[in-house]
Scaffold this active site. Sequence first.
Site, PDB file in Angstrom:
ATOM      1  N   THR A  54       0.720  -1.045  -0.138  1.00  0.00           N
ATOM      2  CA  THR A  54       0.041  -0.015   0.033  1.00  0.00           C
ATOM      3  C   THR A  54       0.759   1.290   0.021  1.00  0.00           C
ATOM      4  OG1 THR A  54      -1.722  -1.301   1.187  1.00  0.00           O
ATOM      5  CG2 THR A  54      -1.942   1.111   1.108  1.00  0.00           C
ATOM      6  N   ASP A  96       9.833  -7.318   4.951  1.00  0.00           N
ATOM      7  CA  ASP A  96       9.436  -6.459   6.073  1.00  0.00           C
ATOM      8  C   ASP A  96       9.224  -7.448   7.521  1.00  0.00           C
ATOM      9  OD1 ASP A  96       7.465  -8.036   5.041  1.00  0.00           O
ATOM     10  OD2 ASP A  96       5.632  -6.534   5.168  1.00  0.00           O
ATOM     11  N   ASP A 138       1.870  -6.726  13.186  1.00  0.00           N
ATOM     12  CA  ASP A 138       1.914  -5.800  12.089  1.00  0.00           C
ATOM     13  C   ASP A 138       0.644  -5.479  11.607  1.00  0.00           C
ATOM     14  OD1 ASP A 138       2.741  -3.768  10.129  1.00  0.00           O
ATOM     15  OD2 ASP A 138       4.847  -4.616   9.565  1.00  0.00           O
ATOM     16  N   THR A 175      -1.517  -3.847   4.979  1.00  0.00           N
ATOM     17  CA  THR A 175      -2.459  -4.270   4.217  1.00  0.00           C
ATOM     18  C   THR A 175      -3.022  -5.530   4.538  1.00  0.00           C
ATOM     19  OG1 THR A 175      -1.205  -3.225   2.385  1.00  0.00           O
ATOM     20  CG2 THR A 175      -3.079  -4.775   1.737  1.00  0.00           C
TER      21      THR A 175
END
Length: 248
Positions: free
Chosen positions: A13, A99, A120, A123
Site C-alpha cells: 500500500t 518486512d 504488524d 495491508t
Amino acid sequence: MVARYLLINNNNTRTKFALADVGQLLAERDWVETRQLTGTVLQELESRWEFESVVLASVVPDKAAMVQSHFGDRVFEIQHQMQLGVALEFPDPSTIGADRLANAAGMVALFGETPAIVVDFGTAVTFDIISADRAYVGGIIAPGLDVMTSYLHERTALLPKIEIEEPEQLIGKSTRSAMLSGAVHGYRGMIREILDQLKAELAPESGIVKTVATGGYAELISAKIAAIDAVIPDLTLEGMREIANLNI
C-alpha cells in the site's frame, strides 16, 4: 550532513522513506502510495537528502527492481540469507517477506525479550513469532482492516466505504456506525483470540510473551488490547537499520 542509510520500506500500500545513521533513525521521513512510486520520486529524494547506502525491504517485485535500477550498486536489499540477529527455523525462508524479517530483527534488537510476537497492522495483519531461543519460527497472516471494510463496500450495493476510527458506541445507529463497530470491535476480537492462542502455545506455564504492535492501525486497535505491551510505529525501519549494521 550525509546520512549512513536511506531506508526504503516498500509495501503493497505505502512505501516509506527514512534516513538513518548506525545508531538511530533520523528526523527526515517521507512516504508515497506504492502505486505512485516512480523514478521521478526517487530522483526528487536524492535532490533533498544525502546518504551513502540504500537499504531496501520490499514485497513488491516490480518496484524493488525499479529501486535497484535507479540506485545501482548502492542498494542493499534485505534477504533471508544475510545476518539478521535472529535465527530462522522455517521450512522455506525465501518465502518470508523482507518486512517481516525486519520486524523480527527490530524486536530482538530493541527489546531482547523472548519469546516474542510482532503484530504488524498493514495491508494484511501479520503475526511474527520469535521463540525463546531467538529464532523466527513462523507466523500468521489475516486480512487487514482496510481490506475487510473495502470488501464489504465493493461486494454490496448499499454499504458505504468508511474511514476507520474508534466507534462512539457498540450498537450502531446508522449503517456507517454499525459497520464501524463491527470492523473495530470485531477486529480487536480476532487479534485477542490469536494472541491468546499464541501465548498458550509459546509460554504455557507463565503466559509471558513480549508482544509489540506496529503498522497503520496499531495505535487504534492496540489501545484496548491488554496483551499488547507496546506500539512501536518505526519497528520495521529500526529492524532494517539493525540488519544493515550487521551486513554492510
